[in-house]
Design an enzyme around this catalytic site. Sequence first.
Site, mmCIF file in Angstrom:
data_model
loop_
_atom_site.group_PDB
_atom_site.id
_atom_site.type_symbol
_atom_site.label_atom_id
_atom_site.label_comp_id
_atom_site.label_asym_id
_atom_site.label_seq_id
_atom_site.Cartn_x
_atom_site.Cartn_y
_atom_site.Cartn_z
ATOM 1 N N TRP A 1 1.029 7.268 9.631
ATOM 2 C CA TRP A 1 1.699 6.503 10.690
ATOM 3 C C TRP A 1 3.022 5.925 10.206
ATOM 4 O O TRP A 1 3.961 5.809 10.991
ATOM 5 C CB TRP A 1 0.778 5.398 11.213
ATOM 6 C CG TRP A 1 -0.227 5.881 12.215
ATOM 7 C CD1 TRP A 1 -0.689 7.168 12.368
ATOM 8 C CD2 TRP A 1 -0.891 5.102 13.207
ATOM 9 N NE1 TRP A 1 -1.597 7.237 13.376
ATOM 10 C CE2 TRP A 1 -1.756 5.975 13.923
ATOM 11 C CE3 TRP A 1 -0.865 3.757 13.566
ATOM 12 C CZ2 TRP A 1 -2.561 5.543 14.966
ATOM 13 C CZ3 TRP A 1 -1.677 3.321 14.598
ATOM 14 C CH2 TRP A 1 -2.512 4.201 15.297
ATOM 15 N N GLU B 1 -2.220 -6.963 7.367
ATOM 16 C CA GLU B 1 -0.902 -6.902 7.988
ATOM 17 C C GLU B 1 -0.883 -7.779 9.244
ATOM 18 O O GLU B 1 -1.934 -8.147 9.792
ATOM 19 C CB GLU B 1 -0.571 -5.445 8.334
ATOM 20 C CG GLU B 1 0.791 -5.212 8.994
ATOM 21 C CD GLU B 1 1.954 -5.670 8.144
ATOM 22 O OE1 GLU B 1 2.183 -6.911 8.062
ATOM 23 O OE2 GLU B 1 2.659 -4.804 7.583
ATOM 24 N N ARG C 1 -5.962 1.312 4.503
ATOM 25 C CA ARG C 1 -4.857 1.871 3.722
ATOM 26 C C ARG C 1 -4.638 1.112 2.417
ATOM 27 O O ARG C 1 -4.240 1.702 1.411
ATOM 28 C CB ARG C 1 -3.577 1.901 4.555
ATOM 29 C CG ARG C 1 -3.120 0.572 5.155
ATOM 30 C CD ARG C 1 -2.056 0.851 6.206
ATOM 31 N NE ARG C 1 -1.420 -0.319 6.792
ATOM 32 C CZ ARG C 1 -1.874 -0.967 7.862
ATOM 33 N NH1 ARG C 1 -3.014 -0.572 8.454
ATOM 34 N NH2 ARG C 1 -1.208 -2.006 8.353
ATOM 35 N N HIS D 1 0.832 -1.205 0.000
ATOM 36 C CA HIS D 1 0.000 0.000 0.000
ATOM 37 C C HIS D 1 0.874 1.265 0.000
ATOM 38 O O HIS D 1 2.042 1.236 0.393
ATOM 39 C CB HIS D 1 -0.925 0.018 1.218
ATOM 40 C CG HIS D 1 -0.198 0.051 2.521
ATOM 41 N ND1 HIS D 1 0.325 1.212 3.062
ATOM 42 C CD2 HIS D 1 0.122 -0.935 3.394
ATOM 43 C CE1 HIS D 1 0.919 0.945 4.199
ATOM 44 N NE2 HIS D 1 0.827 -0.356 4.429
ATOM 45 N N ALA D 2 0.293 2.370 -0.416
ATOM 46 C CA ALA D 2 0.993 3.655 -0.403
ATOM 47 C C ALA D 2 1.293 4.065 1.043
ATOM 48 O O ALA D 2 0.650 3.596 1.982
ATOM 49 C CB ALA D 2 0.139 4.716 -1.094
ATOM 50 N N PRO D 3 2.280 4.944 1.248
ATOM 51 C CA PRO D 3 2.653 5.339 2.611
ATOM 52 C C PRO D 3 1.518 6.041 3.345
ATOM 53 O O PRO D 3 0.718 6.763 2.750
ATOM 54 C CB PRO D 3 3.850 6.271 2.392
ATOM 55 C CG PRO D 3 3.750 6.728 0.983
ATOM 56 C CD PRO D 3 3.119 5.606 0.231
#
Length: 200
Positions: A16, A84, A60, A11-13
């Site tokens: 957090w 995750e 996210r 996923h993109a940043p």
Amino acid sequence: MSRCVFYLLRHAPTLWNLDKRIQGQWDSELAPVATAQCEALAPQLAGLALARILCSDLGRAKSTAGILNRSLRLPVTLEKRLREQHYGDWTGKHWRDIPPEAIAAAEAAGWSFHPTGGESRADVRQRAEHALIDAAKANGGRNVLVVTHQGVIKAVLYHLLGRAYLPSEPPAFDPNRVQEVVCQGGQLTLGRLDLELPQP
């Protein structure tokens, strides 16, 4: 069983990520740079002849897939087994607030790395591999983009590479690039790492 090719993408940043906070299965918003990154990446992904997006059901990952799909326009399947790693009591904390000796002990456990109240890396690998094998059965002969998380990608690739998942091992791939995994006959095999994407 037909061959299915998966292209694994982190996923993109998020905010957090930038703040070095542990997200695990919690979420934070994508960082401001995420939209531009995804919009630049989408035309390159289009060159992979993708048929579907398989996506972690965490926010996210869904947000990343949504931005990419403004251009790709592919059907999306959400898959909770691609979440995750569950970080248990560490979730929401800054890495700097975890005692160094606790981090060292956890990392030294390799595949058994297991924050209190969370799950192990071996657990992540098992559920993620099952998710990919099941998806291959439904998408035989197709190319599938998998939008997931660094911990998931590491677990799948490190298992295929035969790694012990110890801190002494050098990095095997760039987590910000696309990784290829192939499934045929219900078996996952390693494709190309740090894939060179077609230029639009």
